[in-house]
Design a protein around this motif. Structure first.
Motif, PDB file in Angstrom:
ATOM      1  N   PHE A 656     123.678 -14.663  35.031  1.00  0.00           N
ATOM      2  CA  PHE A 656     122.612 -13.720  35.387  1.00  0.00           C
ATOM      3  C   PHE A 656     122.569 -12.549  34.399  1.00  0.00           C
ATOM      4  CE2 PHE A 656     123.693 -15.708  39.522  1.00  0.00           C
ATOM      5  CZ  PHE A 656     122.454 -16.261  39.806  1.00  0.00           C
ATOM      6  N   SER A 661     119.399 -10.148  34.452  1.00  0.00           N
ATOM      7  CA  SER A 661     119.370  -9.881  35.898  1.00  0.00           C
ATOM      8  C   SER A 661     120.705  -9.278  36.321  1.00  0.00           C
ATOM      9  CB  SER A 661     119.078 -11.171  36.676  1.00  0.00           C
ATOM     10  OG  SER A 661     117.857 -11.736  36.276  1.00  0.00           O
ATOM     11  N   LYS A 664     121.336  -8.899  40.127  1.00  0.00           N
ATOM     12  CA  LYS A 664     121.660 -10.187  40.736  1.00  0.00           C
ATOM     13  C   LYS A 664     123.099 -10.585  40.420  1.00  0.00           C
ATOM     14  CE  LYS A 664     120.822 -14.197  42.716  1.00  0.00           C
ATOM     15  NZ  LYS A 664     120.711 -14.319  44.189  1.00  0.00           N
ATOM     16  N   GLU A 667     125.332  -8.515  42.694  1.00  0.00           N
ATOM     17  CA  GLU A 667     125.265  -9.029  44.073  1.00  0.00           C
ATOM     18  C   GLU A 667     126.067 -10.321  44.209  1.00  0.00           C
ATOM     19  OE1 GLU A 667     121.853 -10.922  47.019  1.00  0.00           O
ATOM     20  OE2 GLU A 667     121.235  -9.643  45.366  1.00  0.00           O
ATOM     21  N   THR A 668     125.921 -11.211  43.249  1.00  0.00           N
ATOM     22  CA  THR A 668     126.647 -12.488  43.267  1.00  0.00           C
ATOM     23  C   THR A 668     128.145 -12.261  43.204  1.00  0.00           C
ATOM     24  OG1 THR A 668     124.790 -13.591  42.168  1.00  0.00           O
ATOM     25  CG2 THR A 668     126.931 -14.692  42.072  1.00  0.00           C
TER      26      THR A 668
END
Length: 717
Positions: A656, A661, A664, A667-668
């Protein structure tokens, strides 16, 4: 042919022999062999002599026609300007010359056009109705004035290079190895001949209106081209989008080159860097800073003139940097913020050691893992240097390998700042000497600095020694043989690789590797053979080529060798041993993280075919769109293996980051980390603690940025 017996011709011949022999005998390897640098120096010296030679010969023949004057000058000018070429041919019997043909081409392209323009200019001055004394004065003013004007674009625009009739092409002080004369060079040469030719026509007695019109036309074109070349109109059009980072601080970029997440990170980092630099040096100024952010190195080369480095021009308050080189932004910002304390005309300190040391001193670390002080201590401990005095002298910085000079200067500057304060260092940077600022000599301060590094000089193991040699046992660019030839080979190989002509790329990389032993050439061969699906051949390059066995190359090839072992033989255990060696070497954060992932994720897998598929995706042999399915199809031999799961999570979240990103990716990472806590246990696994630390630093950094409400998502103008 009567010129053979003329005193002026004999003196000229002696002049060229002396100049060429001086370069060959006293200059470094880069300059003494026939090539770009040698040709540039000869052209510069030839421009002086031939200008006066042609003028004085023309004065003696003022009653003759311009055609006859030029005809009589042509042969002696050609012979005189060819003497250094002949001397270089003779020297090639004793001094290695890697590419005689390339050298001859550079000589023809640089020296002879300069000789032609010098002859034409000298003739134009010589036929003018003026005393010999005044003519020589005008020649001197002309030579100095045109040299000065030719350097103005490099000062007033983004470009680091310049074109001048005296020297042809000056690439700037940041040299790309692959030297090439572009269309801009030939335009400058053609324009010079056109302008001088029209000037000669105008100087002819009884010149008519058409000669005057030709001269006016040539002058207008020259002024327009010079104006365009000295400006940044095309750069400003290309990097038309702007980000207002802080008062007087602007990032100029191409719209769409950064994602919204990347913009937030760049803005936050830039603000933080500026605050930290001002804090360290006690700066209260609100200096203007213009940052020009290029998407790739090709665009940087097109508009600035280098592919290899970030550039700062303190006198213009400007930084030119690529997206992939943003890790050096803090360093370049230091140069800009310290500009008001530097010396005219470049707003830097005349000691390169102080200028670069001031910027290195505020960097967070050397390689993402270790500090500059620790690495400086290792340099001293391994006897690669005895101190810092030479580096801090006016010309001493470039005489050593750049990596060593930067670290030593940075560590010494860091010591001065933290021991005696930023204010005193600013006084030193402003031009005062060490005795005046610190009431101590440089020798005394050097001794104190060395003592301060004693705590870092701990016993070294095998990997510490290899790492130190890898970073610092290198040769200054000024002392490297065959630099231009190897640069050309690598450039052509890279172009063939991009054009997917992998057979040609492998062939060119092979020549570069055999002639230079460069690690990049070896890696290029391996990657070319991979694209040809010749995995066994790729492994053989690493295992059998002599250059791959050289200590510094071998140190950096363990990761790649492990990957080739898997693709060629499927032996995971053997590959894991290579990955673990690379991990223990800790050659910077990114290298270490990759080695850790390969060692514990790929090395801990039970399905070898899935690992091969993932490696083929990494090397773009067979790209896979679904990264989650690709990585999570690889199963661990031990379902409770925390290092395996952690490495896989980091690798997945990194996909990402590559697409911009970053939110993202964060978050991952956070979600995945929560699920792994049940597996977390005290572990003595090699490298686990460092991996967790580095990964944590990255994602904590992202988290702080994305929580910052002062960052405007619509900041791009």
């Amino acid at each position: 042919m009567g010129f053979w017996n003329r005193r002026e011709f004999s003196l000229g011949a002696a002049y060229y022999i002396a100049v060429s022999l001086s370069i060959i005998m006293f200059a470094g390897p880069l300059f003494r062999s026939l090539g770009f640098e040698y040709s540039g120096f000869i052209a510069l010296f030839a421009s002086i002599h031939l200008l006066y030679f042609a003028a004085n010969e023309s004065i003696l023949r003022r009653g003759d026609s311009i055609e006859n004057i030029l005809k009589s000058l042509s042969l002696p000018v050609i012979i005189l300007s060819s003497i250094p070429l002949a001397v270089s041919f003779v020297s090639a019997l004793f001094i290695p010359n890697c590419s005689l043909w390339d050298g001859i081409l550079f000589y023809i392209e640089i020296v002879y056009p300069t000789a032609l323009i010098a002859m034409l200019c000298g003739t134009a001055f010589g036929i003018a109705p003026c005393s010999k004394r005044n003519t020589n004065i005008y020649l001197t003013l002309f030579w100095i004035g045109t040299l000065f004007m030719s350097l103005l674009p490099g000062y007033f625009s983004a470009k680091i290079y310049s074109f001048g009739w005296q020297y042809g092409y000056f690439p700037g002080f940041v040299w790309d190895e692959a030297m090439e004369l572009t269309s801009g060079y030939w335009v400058s040469r053609g324009l010079g001949v056109f302008l001088i030719g029209s000037w000669i026509l105008l100087a002819i007695r009884n010149s008519g209106k058409w000669q005057k019109l030709v001269f006016i036309f040539a002058s207008i074109i020259s002024v327009v081209v010079f104006g365009i070349f000295t400006s940044d109109i095309f750069l400003d059009k290309y990097l038309a989008a702007q980000i207002e980072v802080a008062p007087n601080v602007t990032i100029n970029l191409s719209k769409g080159s950064l994602t919204a997440d990347e913009i937030q990170v760049v803005v936050s980092d830039t603000r933080r860097y500026i605050e930290e630099i001002r804090s360290v040096y006690g700066l209260k100024n609100n200096s203007e800073v213009q940052i020009y952010l290029f998407p790739t190195s090709d665009e940087l080369y097109k508009y600035v003139g280098t592919r290899e480095a970030s550039i700062s021009k303190p006198w213009r308050k400007s930084i030119y940097i690529t997206k992939g080189n943003l890790h050096s932004l803090k360093h370049e910002l230091a140069h800009i913020l310290l500009a008001e304390y530097g010396s005219f005309p470049f707003d830097i300190n005349w000691s390169t050691g102080l200028t670069e040391g001031a910027a290195v001193a505020i960097e967070d670390d050397f390689d993402g893992i270790r500090s500059g002080d620790e690495m400086a201590a290792r340099i001293l401990q391994m006897k690669l240097a005895s101190g810092v005095q030479q580096v801090m002298q006016f010309s001493g910085f470039a005489s050593n390998a750049s990596s060593q000079s930067y670290v030593l200067a940075g560590s010494f500057s860091h010591f001065l700042i933290h021991q005696y304060g930023g204010e005193k260092f600013i006084n030193l940077y402003s031009g005062q000497d060490y005795e005046e600022v610190y009431q101590k000599s440089l020798t005394s301060l050097e001794a104190e600095w060395i003592t301060s590094l004693n705590s870092f000089q701990t016993p070294m193991d095998h990997y510490d020694s290899l790492r130190t040699f890898f970073y610092f046992k290198r040769t200054s660019i000024l002392r490297q043989l065959c630099l231009r030839r190897i640069g050309k080979l690598l450039k052509n190989a890279d172009e063939a690789f991009r054009d997917k002509d992998y057979t040609l790329a492998d062939s060119l990389y092979s020549v570069a590797a055999s002639e230079s032993g460069r690690g990049r050439a070896i890696q290029g061969r391996v990657l070319s053979l991979l694209r040809l699906n010749n995995f066994t051949g790729a492994l053989a390059v690493i295992d059998t080529s002599a250059s791959a066995q050289e200590p510094n190359n071998k140190t950096a090839l363990h990761l790649l060798r492990g990957d080739m072992i898997v693709l060629a033989t499927g032996e995971l255990q053997k590959a894991s041993a290579e990955w673990e060696k690379e991990m223990k070497l800790e050659l910077g954060d990114s290298y270490f993280m990759s080695a850790f992932i390969h060692r514990y994720f790929f090395g801990g897998a039970k399905n070898i075919e899935a690992v091969k598929k993932a490696l083929k995706d990494i090397y773009s042999i067979e790209s896979v769109k679904g990264k989650h399915d690709l990585l999570y199809s690889i199963e661990s031999a031990d379902s409770t293996d925390y290092a395996f799961a952690l490495a896989r999570l980091y690798m997945y979240s990194s996909y990402f980051i590559r697409t911009g990103s970053l939110g993202k990716a964060l978050e991952t990472w956070k979600d995945g980390l929560k699920q792994l806590q049940a597996l977390r246990a005290d572990s003595s696994m090699i490298g686990l603690h460092l991996f967790e630390k580095l990964a944590g630093q990255k994602y904590i950094h992202y988290e702080e940025i994305f929580k910052d409400k002062t960052l405007d998502n619509n900041i791009l103008r």
